[in-house]
Design an enzyme around this catalytic site. Structure first.
Site, short mmCIF file in Angstrom:
data_model
loop_
_atom_site.label_atom_id
_atom_site.label_comp_id
_atom_site.label_asym_id
_atom_site.label_seq_id
_atom_site.Cartn_x
_atom_site.Cartn_y
_atom_site.Cartn_z
N HIS A 199 -3.47 6.86 -4.57
CA HIS A 199 -3.33 7.32 -5.96
C HIS A 199 -4.44 8.28 -6.40
O HIS A 199 -4.40 8.80 -7.51
CB HIS A 199 -3.21 6.14 -6.93
CG HIS A 199 -4.47 5.38 -7.20
ND1 HIS A 199 -5.17 5.52 -8.37
CD2 HIS A 199 -5.14 4.46 -6.48
CE1 HIS A 199 -6.23 4.70 -8.35
NE2 HIS A 199 -6.22 4.05 -7.22
N CYS B 274 -13.42 1.71 -13.70
CA CYS B 274 -13.31 0.27 -13.47
C CYS B 274 -14.25 -0.51 -14.38
O CYS B 274 -13.98 -1.67 -14.67
CB CYS B 274 -13.62 -0.05 -12.01
SG CYS B 274 -12.79 1.05 -10.88
C1 LIG Z 1 -15.02 5.16 -4.41
C2 LIG Z 1 -13.87 4.24 -4.67
N1 LIG Z 1 -13.61 3.27 -3.80
C3 LIG Z 1 -12.58 2.43 -3.98
C4 LIG Z 1 -11.75 2.52 -5.07
C5 LIG Z 1 -10.63 1.56 -5.23
O1 LIG Z 1 -9.38 2.11 -4.90
P1 LIG Z 1 -8.05 1.43 -5.46
O2 LIG Z 1 -7.94 1.82 -6.90
O3 LIG Z 1 -6.95 1.98 -4.62
O4 LIG Z 1 -8.22 -0.04 -5.27
C6 LIG Z 1 -11.98 3.53 -6.01
C7 LIG Z 1 -11.14 3.64 -7.22
O5 LIG Z 1 -11.60 3.94 -8.30
C8 LIG Z 1 -13.08 4.41 -5.80
O6 LIG Z 1 -13.35 5.38 -6.66
#
Ligand SMILES: Cc1ncc(COP(=O)(O)O)c(C=O)c1O
Length: 381
Positions: free
Chosen positions: A202, A327
Protein backbone atom coordinates in the site's frame (compact mmCIF):
# COMPACT_ATOMS: atom_id res chain seq x y z
CA UNK A 1 -11.36 23.77 -3.22
CA UNK A 2 -8.36 21.85 -4.54
CA UNK A 3 -7.74 18.83 -2.29
CA UNK A 4 -4.09 18.05 -1.73
CA UNK A 5 -3.16 14.59 -0.48
CA UNK A 6 0.37 14.96 0.88
CA UNK A 7 0.40 11.82 3.01
CA UNK A 8 1.76 9.17 0.65
CA UNK A 9 4.12 7.80 3.31
CA UNK A 10 1.05 6.87 5.36
CA UNK A 11 -0.62 5.19 2.40
CA UNK A 12 -1.23 5.72 -1.30
CA UNK A 13 -4.39 5.59 -3.42
CA UNK A 14 -4.98 2.34 -5.30
CA UNK A 15 -3.90 2.80 -8.90
CA UNK A 16 -6.73 1.92 -11.34
CA UNK A 17 -4.37 -0.42 -13.23
CA UNK A 18 -3.69 -2.23 -9.97
CA UNK A 19 -7.42 -2.56 -9.31
CA UNK A 20 -7.85 -3.99 -12.80
CA UNK A 21 -5.25 -6.67 -12.05
CA UNK A 22 -7.07 -7.54 -8.80
CA UNK A 23 -10.66 -7.69 -10.06
CA UNK A 24 -10.57 -11.12 -11.76
CA UNK A 25 -9.70 -12.69 -8.41
CA UNK A 26 -12.59 -10.93 -6.66
CA UNK A 27 -15.15 -11.81 -9.31
CA UNK A 28 -14.82 -15.04 -11.33
CA UNK A 29 -11.43 -16.55 -10.50
CA UNK A 30 -11.99 -17.71 -6.95
CA UNK A 31 -9.84 -20.87 -6.90
CA UNK A 32 -7.65 -21.69 -3.92
CA UNK A 33 -3.98 -21.99 -4.98
CA UNK A 34 -3.71 -25.14 -2.83
CA UNK A 35 -6.57 -26.95 -4.61
CA UNK A 36 -5.69 -29.72 -7.05
CA UNK A 37 -8.43 -29.01 -9.63
CA UNK A 38 -8.16 -26.72 -12.64
CA UNK A 39 -9.48 -23.63 -10.80
CA UNK A 40 -6.90 -24.19 -8.06
CA UNK A 41 -4.10 -24.78 -10.55
CA UNK A 42 -5.04 -21.57 -12.35
CA UNK A 43 -4.88 -19.69 -9.05
CA UNK A 44 -1.49 -21.27 -8.30
CA UNK A 45 -0.15 -20.06 -11.65
CA UNK A 46 -1.36 -16.52 -10.89
CA UNK A 47 0.19 -16.66 -7.41
CA UNK A 48 3.56 -17.75 -8.78
CA UNK A 49 3.48 -15.10 -11.51
CA UNK A 50 2.86 -12.49 -8.83
CA UNK A 51 5.74 -13.86 -6.78
CA UNK A 52 8.01 -13.51 -9.84
CA UNK A 53 7.02 -9.85 -10.27
CA UNK A 54 7.63 -8.94 -6.62
CA UNK A 55 10.95 -10.84 -6.65
CA UNK A 56 12.01 -8.97 -9.79
CA UNK A 57 11.28 -5.61 -8.17
CA UNK A 58 13.61 -6.57 -5.32
CA UNK A 59 16.27 -8.16 -7.54
CA UNK A 60 15.74 -11.57 -5.93
CA UNK A 61 14.36 -14.98 -6.85
CA UNK A 62 10.67 -15.90 -6.62
CA UNK A 63 11.33 -18.79 -4.20
CA UNK A 64 12.73 -16.23 -1.73
CA UNK A 65 9.48 -14.27 -1.42
CA UNK A 66 7.05 -14.96 1.45
CA UNK A 67 3.77 -13.06 1.13
CA UNK A 68 2.46 -11.65 4.41
CA UNK A 69 -0.57 -9.68 5.59
CA UNK A 70 1.36 -6.38 5.93
CA UNK A 71 4.75 -4.76 6.18
CA UNK A 72 4.38 -4.98 9.94
CA UNK A 73 3.94 -8.74 9.72
CA UNK A 74 6.97 -9.02 7.43
CA UNK A 75 9.04 -7.15 10.03
CA UNK A 76 7.77 -9.39 12.82
CA UNK A 77 8.48 -12.50 10.77
CA UNK A 78 11.99 -11.27 9.97
CA UNK A 79 12.95 -10.63 13.58
CA UNK A 80 11.05 -13.39 15.35
CA UNK A 81 11.34 -16.06 12.67
CA UNK A 82 15.01 -15.82 11.76
CA UNK A 83 16.72 -16.18 15.14
CA UNK A 84 16.87 -19.27 17.37
CA UNK A 85 14.22 -19.26 20.10
CA UNK A 86 16.96 -18.57 22.63
CA UNK A 87 20.41 -17.08 21.98
CA UNK A 88 22.81 -19.77 20.77
CA UNK A 89 26.54 -20.05 20.19
CA UNK A 90 27.33 -16.87 22.08
CA UNK A 91 25.23 -14.77 19.68
CA UNK A 92 22.90 -12.96 22.02
CA UNK A 93 22.89 -9.37 20.80
CA UNK A 94 20.44 -7.65 18.43
CA UNK A 95 21.18 -4.17 17.06
CA UNK A 96 18.52 -1.83 15.66
CA UNK A 97 18.63 1.77 14.57
CA UNK A 98 16.88 4.11 16.98
CA UNK A 99 14.58 5.32 14.17
CA UNK A 100 12.98 2.00 13.17
CA UNK A 101 9.24 1.59 12.65
CA UNK A 102 7.34 0.38 15.76
CA UNK A 103 6.80 -3.03 14.11
CA UNK A 104 10.58 -3.57 14.31
CA UNK A 105 11.05 -1.94 17.71
CA UNK A 106 8.25 -3.93 19.33
CA UNK A 107 9.17 -7.23 17.65
CA UNK A 108 12.63 -6.66 19.16
CA UNK A 109 11.01 -6.32 22.58
CA UNK A 110 9.72 -9.87 22.11
CA UNK A 111 13.30 -10.95 21.33
CA UNK A 112 14.39 -9.32 24.59
CA UNK A 113 11.81 -11.45 26.42
CA UNK A 114 13.52 -14.51 24.91
CA UNK A 115 16.87 -13.50 26.34
CA UNK A 116 18.43 -11.45 23.56
CA UNK A 117 20.14 -8.18 24.51
CA UNK A 118 18.53 -5.56 22.27
CA UNK A 119 20.50 -2.38 21.67
CA UNK A 120 19.77 0.73 19.64
CA UNK A 121 22.18 2.46 17.29
CA UNK A 122 22.09 6.23 17.73
CA UNK A 123 21.51 8.49 14.72
CA UNK A 124 22.87 11.92 13.84
CA UNK A 125 20.88 15.14 13.45
CA UNK A 126 19.73 14.04 9.97
CA UNK A 127 18.47 10.73 11.32
CA UNK A 128 21.31 8.59 9.93
CA UNK A 129 23.21 5.80 11.68
CA UNK A 130 26.88 6.66 11.96
CA UNK A 131 28.97 3.94 10.31
CA UNK A 132 32.02 4.31 12.50
CA UNK A 133 30.03 4.22 15.73
CA UNK A 134 28.13 1.22 14.42
CA UNK A 135 31.37 -0.56 13.55
CA UNK A 136 32.39 -0.49 17.21
CA UNK A 137 29.12 -2.21 18.18
CA UNK A 138 29.36 -5.06 15.68
CA UNK A 139 31.19 -8.17 16.88
CA UNK A 140 31.06 -11.97 17.07
CA UNK A 141 28.26 -11.87 19.68
CA UNK A 142 25.89 -10.12 17.26
CA UNK A 143 22.94 -12.26 16.15
CA UNK A 144 20.99 -9.77 14.03
CA UNK A 145 21.26 -6.21 12.74
CA UNK A 146 18.05 -4.48 11.59
CA UNK A 147 18.29 -1.09 9.89
CA UNK A 148 15.60 0.39 7.68
CA UNK A 149 16.40 1.54 4.14
CA UNK A 150 14.41 4.78 4.26
CA UNK A 151 12.84 6.46 7.24
CA UNK A 152 9.08 6.95 7.06
CA UNK A 153 9.03 10.24 8.98
CA UNK A 154 11.97 12.23 7.64
CA UNK A 155 12.92 10.23 4.52
CA UNK A 156 16.60 9.84 5.43
CA UNK A 157 18.29 6.86 3.75
CA UNK A 158 20.50 4.60 5.86
CA UNK A 159 23.89 3.18 4.79
CA UNK A 160 22.41 -0.32 4.74
CA UNK A 161 24.91 -1.88 2.31
CA UNK A 162 27.92 -0.74 4.38
CA UNK A 163 26.31 -1.81 7.66
CA UNK A 164 25.31 -5.16 6.16
CA UNK A 165 28.89 -5.74 5.05
CA UNK A 166 30.17 -5.22 8.59
CA UNK A 167 27.48 -7.36 10.21
CA UNK A 168 27.80 -10.25 7.78
CA UNK A 169 31.56 -10.24 8.22
CA UNK A 170 30.88 -10.73 11.93
CA UNK A 171 28.55 -13.64 11.09
CA UNK A 172 25.29 -11.88 11.98
CA UNK A 173 22.06 -11.87 10.01
CA UNK A 174 20.95 -8.55 8.50
CA UNK A 175 17.38 -7.34 8.06
CA UNK A 176 16.21 -4.15 6.38
CA UNK A 177 12.73 -2.66 6.49
CA UNK A 178 12.33 -1.36 2.93
CA UNK A 179 8.61 -0.58 3.25
CA UNK A 180 9.13 3.13 2.52
CA UNK A 181 11.82 2.57 -0.08
CA UNK A 182 10.05 0.25 -2.54
CA UNK A 183 8.59 2.34 -5.35
CA UNK A 184 10.38 5.49 -4.24
CA UNK A 185 14.00 4.45 -4.44
CA UNK A 186 15.74 1.89 -6.69
CA UNK A 187 16.79 -1.10 -4.61
CA UNK A 188 18.29 -4.57 -5.09
CA UNK A 189 18.73 -7.14 -2.34
CA UNK A 190 21.96 -8.39 -3.81
CA UNK A 191 23.76 -5.07 -3.76
CA UNK A 192 22.41 -4.32 -0.29
CA UNK A 193 23.86 -7.59 1.00
CA UNK A 194 21.00 -8.19 3.44
CA UNK A 195 19.48 -11.53 4.48
CA UNK A 196 15.91 -10.34 5.00
CA UNK A 197 13.99 -7.42 3.49
CA UNK A 198 10.41 -6.28 4.22
CA UNK A 199 8.05 -4.52 1.80
CA UNK A 200 4.37 -3.53 1.71
CA UNK A 201 2.00 -2.99 -1.23
CA UNK A 202 0.00 0.00 0.00
CA UNK A 203 2.99 2.33 -0.04
CA UNK A 204 3.24 2.02 -3.83
CA UNK A 205 -0.36 2.33 -5.04
CA UNK A 206 -1.19 -1.28 -4.21
CA UNK A 207 -3.84 -2.61 -1.82
CA UNK A 208 -3.61 -2.38 1.96
CA UNK A 209 -3.10 -5.54 3.97
CA UNK A 210 -0.48 -7.32 1.88
CA UNK A 211 3.27 -7.33 2.26
CA UNK A 212 6.23 -9.59 1.61
CA UNK A 213 9.43 -10.70 3.21
CA UNK A 214 12.39 -11.52 0.99
CA UNK A 215 14.41 -14.28 2.65
CA UNK A 216 18.01 -15.00 1.64
CA UNK A 217 19.60 -18.42 1.66
CA UNK A 218 21.49 -18.02 4.95
CA UNK A 219 18.19 -17.80 6.84
CA UNK A 220 16.29 -20.76 8.25
CA UNK A 221 12.91 -19.15 8.73
CA UNK A 222 10.45 -20.39 11.36
CA UNK A 223 6.82 -19.48 10.62
CA UNK A 224 4.91 -17.21 12.98
CA UNK A 225 1.58 -18.46 11.62
CA UNK A 226 1.34 -22.23 11.57
CA UNK A 227 -1.18 -24.68 10.24
CA UNK A 228 -0.67 -25.08 6.51
CA UNK A 229 1.80 -25.66 3.71
CA UNK A 230 1.33 -22.24 2.11
CA UNK A 231 4.31 -20.05 1.24
CA UNK A 232 6.58 -23.09 1.37
CA UNK A 233 5.54 -23.69 5.01
CA UNK A 234 6.82 -20.24 5.96
CA UNK A 235 3.39 -18.60 6.49
CA UNK A 236 0.20 -20.63 6.85
CA UNK A 237 -3.15 -19.36 5.59
CA UNK A 238 -4.90 -19.28 2.21
CA UNK A 239 -3.22 -16.58 0.19
CA UNK A 240 -5.01 -13.27 -0.45
CA UNK A 241 -4.64 -13.74 -4.18
CA UNK A 242 -6.44 -10.57 -5.32
CA UNK A 243 -4.21 -8.40 -3.14
CA UNK A 244 -1.10 -10.34 -4.06
CA UNK A 245 -1.92 -9.88 -7.77
CA UNK A 246 -2.38 -6.16 -7.04
CA UNK A 247 0.94 -6.01 -5.23
CA UNK A 248 2.64 -7.62 -8.24
CA UNK A 249 1.06 -5.11 -10.62
CA UNK A 250 2.11 -2.22 -8.36
CA UNK A 251 5.68 -3.54 -8.46
CA UNK A 252 5.62 -3.71 -12.27
CA UNK A 253 4.27 -0.17 -12.53
CA UNK A 254 6.11 1.64 -9.75
CA UNK A 255 9.26 -0.28 -8.91
CA UNK A 256 10.45 -0.95 -12.45
CA UNK A 257 12.17 1.06 -15.17
CA UNK A 258 9.87 4.12 -14.79
CA UNK A 259 10.87 4.68 -11.19
CA UNK A 260 13.87 6.91 -11.82
CA UNK A 261 11.98 9.41 -13.99
CA UNK A 262 9.12 9.59 -11.48
CA UNK A 263 11.58 10.01 -8.64
CA UNK A 264 13.16 12.97 -10.43
CA UNK A 265 9.75 14.53 -11.16
CA UNK A 266 8.63 14.26 -7.54
CA UNK A 267 11.98 15.53 -6.27
CA UNK A 268 11.66 18.64 -8.46
CA UNK A 269 8.17 19.32 -7.07
CA UNK A 270 9.28 18.76 -3.47
CA UNK A 271 12.31 21.01 -3.96
CA UNK A 272 10.14 23.71 -5.55
CA UNK A 273 7.98 23.58 -2.41
CA UNK A 274 11.08 23.95 -0.24
CA UNK A 275 12.11 27.03 -2.23
CA UNK A 276 8.67 28.60 -1.91
CA UNK A 277 8.51 27.93 1.82
CA UNK A 278 12.00 29.31 2.39
CA UNK A 279 11.11 32.54 0.63
CA UNK A 280 7.50 33.00 1.81
CA UNK A 281 7.37 31.45 5.28
CA UNK A 282 9.85 33.17 7.59
CA UNK A 283 11.29 30.87 10.25
CA UNK A 284 10.24 27.59 8.60
CA UNK A 285 12.43 24.74 9.87
CA UNK A 286 13.22 21.63 7.80
CA UNK A 287 14.32 18.23 9.09
CA UNK A 288 15.92 15.09 7.64
CA UNK A 289 18.27 14.65 4.70
CA UNK A 290 16.74 15.79 1.42
CA UNK A 291 19.91 15.07 -0.59
CA UNK A 292 20.38 11.50 0.60
CA UNK A 293 16.74 10.86 1.35
CA UNK A 294 13.39 10.00 -0.20
CA UNK A 295 12.55 12.40 -3.03
CA UNK A 296 8.92 12.73 -1.93
CA UNK A 297 9.32 13.50 1.77
CA UNK A 298 9.46 16.85 3.54
CA UNK A 299 9.53 17.19 7.31
CA UNK A 300 9.01 20.71 8.62
CA UNK A 301 7.79 22.99 11.39
CA UNK A 302 6.31 26.48 11.22
CA UNK A 303 7.13 29.01 13.91
CA UNK A 304 4.55 29.32 16.71
CA UNK A 305 2.42 26.38 15.52
CA UNK A 306 2.27 22.93 17.12
CA UNK A 307 2.20 20.08 14.61
CA UNK A 308 -1.31 18.97 15.58
CA UNK A 309 -2.61 22.55 15.20
CA UNK A 310 -0.97 22.84 11.81
CA UNK A 311 -2.46 19.49 10.77
CA UNK A 312 -5.97 20.67 11.68
CA UNK A 313 -5.56 24.05 9.95
CA UNK A 314 -4.31 22.34 6.80
CA UNK A 315 -7.10 19.75 7.00
CA UNK A 316 -9.66 22.59 6.97
CA UNK A 317 -8.03 23.77 3.74
CA UNK A 318 -8.28 20.30 2.20
CA UNK A 319 -4.57 19.59 2.63
CA UNK A 320 -3.74 16.22 4.20
CA UNK A 321 -0.44 15.73 6.01
CA UNK A 322 0.61 13.94 9.19
CA UNK A 323 2.44 14.70 12.39
CA UNK A 324 5.48 12.54 13.01
CA UNK A 325 4.49 9.10 11.82
CA UNK A 326 0.88 8.32 10.95
CA UNK A 327 0.95 5.33 13.28
CA UNK A 328 1.56 7.53 16.33
CA UNK A 329 -0.89 10.30 15.33
CA UNK A 330 -3.58 10.81 17.90
CA UNK A 331 -1.15 10.15 20.72
CA UNK A 332 0.61 13.11 22.25
CA UNK A 333 3.90 11.28 22.43
CA UNK A 334 6.46 13.11 20.32
CA UNK A 335 7.99 11.00 17.60
CA UNK A 336 10.85 8.72 18.71
CA UNK A 337 12.53 9.44 15.37
CA UNK A 338 12.70 13.18 15.95
CA UNK A 339 13.81 12.73 19.55
CA UNK A 340 16.58 10.37 18.39
CA UNK A 341 17.70 13.10 15.97
CA UNK A 342 18.22 15.38 18.96
CA UNK A 343 15.07 17.54 18.82
CA UNK A 344 13.59 18.62 22.14
CA UNK A 345 10.10 17.31 22.95
CA UNK A 346 8.63 20.71 22.22
CA UNK A 347 10.41 21.07 18.90
CA UNK A 348 9.40 17.52 17.91
CA UNK A 349 5.74 18.33 18.65
CA UNK A 350 5.92 21.12 16.06
CA UNK A 351 6.86 18.86 13.15
CA UNK A 352 4.61 17.74 10.32
CA UNK A 353 5.42 15.42 7.42
CA UNK A 354 4.45 16.15 3.85
CA UNK A 355 4.82 13.25 1.44
CA UNK A 356 4.16 13.72 -2.27
CA UNK A 357 3.16 11.11 -4.81
CA UNK A 358 2.27 10.23 -8.36
CA UNK A 359 -0.82 12.48 -8.52
CA UNK A 360 1.14 15.51 -7.24
CA UNK A 361 1.19 18.40 -9.72
CA UNK A 362 2.70 21.93 -9.55
CA UNK A 363 -0.69 23.39 -8.55
CA UNK A 364 -0.68 21.22 -5.40
CA UNK A 365 2.72 22.58 -4.44
CA UNK A 366 1.54 26.11 -5.17
CA UNK A 367 -1.55 25.69 -3.00
CA UNK A 368 0.34 24.23 -0.03
CA UNK A 369 2.97 26.98 -0.20
CA UNK A 370 0.40 29.77 -0.28
CA UNK A 371 -1.72 28.28 2.53
CA UNK A 372 1.35 27.81 4.72
CA UNK A 373 2.49 31.35 4.00
CA UNK A 374 -0.92 32.56 5.21
CA UNK A 375 -0.44 30.64 8.50
CA UNK A 376 3.03 31.93 9.26
CA UNK A 377 2.83 34.20 12.25
CA UNK A 378 -0.43 32.72 13.56
CA UNK A 379 -0.73 29.98 16.21
CA UNK A 380 -0.36 29.60 19.94
CA UNK A 381 3.02 28.04 20.56
C1 LIG B 1 9.05 2.05 7.58
C2 LIG B 1 7.78 1.30 7.75
N1 LIG B 1 7.83 0.01 8.09
C3 LIG B 1 6.71 -0.72 8.23
C4 LIG B 1 5.47 -0.17 8.05
C5 LIG B 1 4.26 -1.02 8.23
O1 LIG B 1 3.68 -1.42 7.02
P1 LIG B 1 2.15 -1.90 7.00
O2 LIG B 1 1.32 -0.66 7.09
O3 LIG B 1 1.99 -2.62 5.71
O4 LIG B 1 1.98 -2.79 8.18
C6 LIG B 1 5.36 1.17 7.69
C7 LIG B 1 4.03 1.81 7.52
O5 LIG B 1 3.82 2.94 7.87
C8 LIG B 1 6.56 1.93 7.53
O6 LIG B 1 6.52 3.21 7.20
Amino acid sequence: MLTVYFDHNATTPLDPRVLEAMLPFLTGRHGNPSSAHAAGREARVALEQAREAVAEALGGRASQIVFTGSGSEANNLALLGSLPLQPQGGRGRVLLSAVEHPSVLEAAEALAERGYAVERLEVDALGRVDLERARARIGPDLALLSVMLANNEVGTLQPVAALAGLAREAGALVHSDAVQALGKQPLAVRSLGVDLLSVSAHKLYGPKGVGALWVGQRVQLRPLIRGGPQEDRRRAGTENLASIAGFAQACRLFAGPELKAEQARVRALRDALVERLRSDVPGVRLYGDREEGLANTLSLALPHLAGDELLVLLDLEGIYVSTGSACSSGSLRPSHVLLAMGLSEEEARGVVRLSLGQETRPEHVERVASVMASFAGSGTR
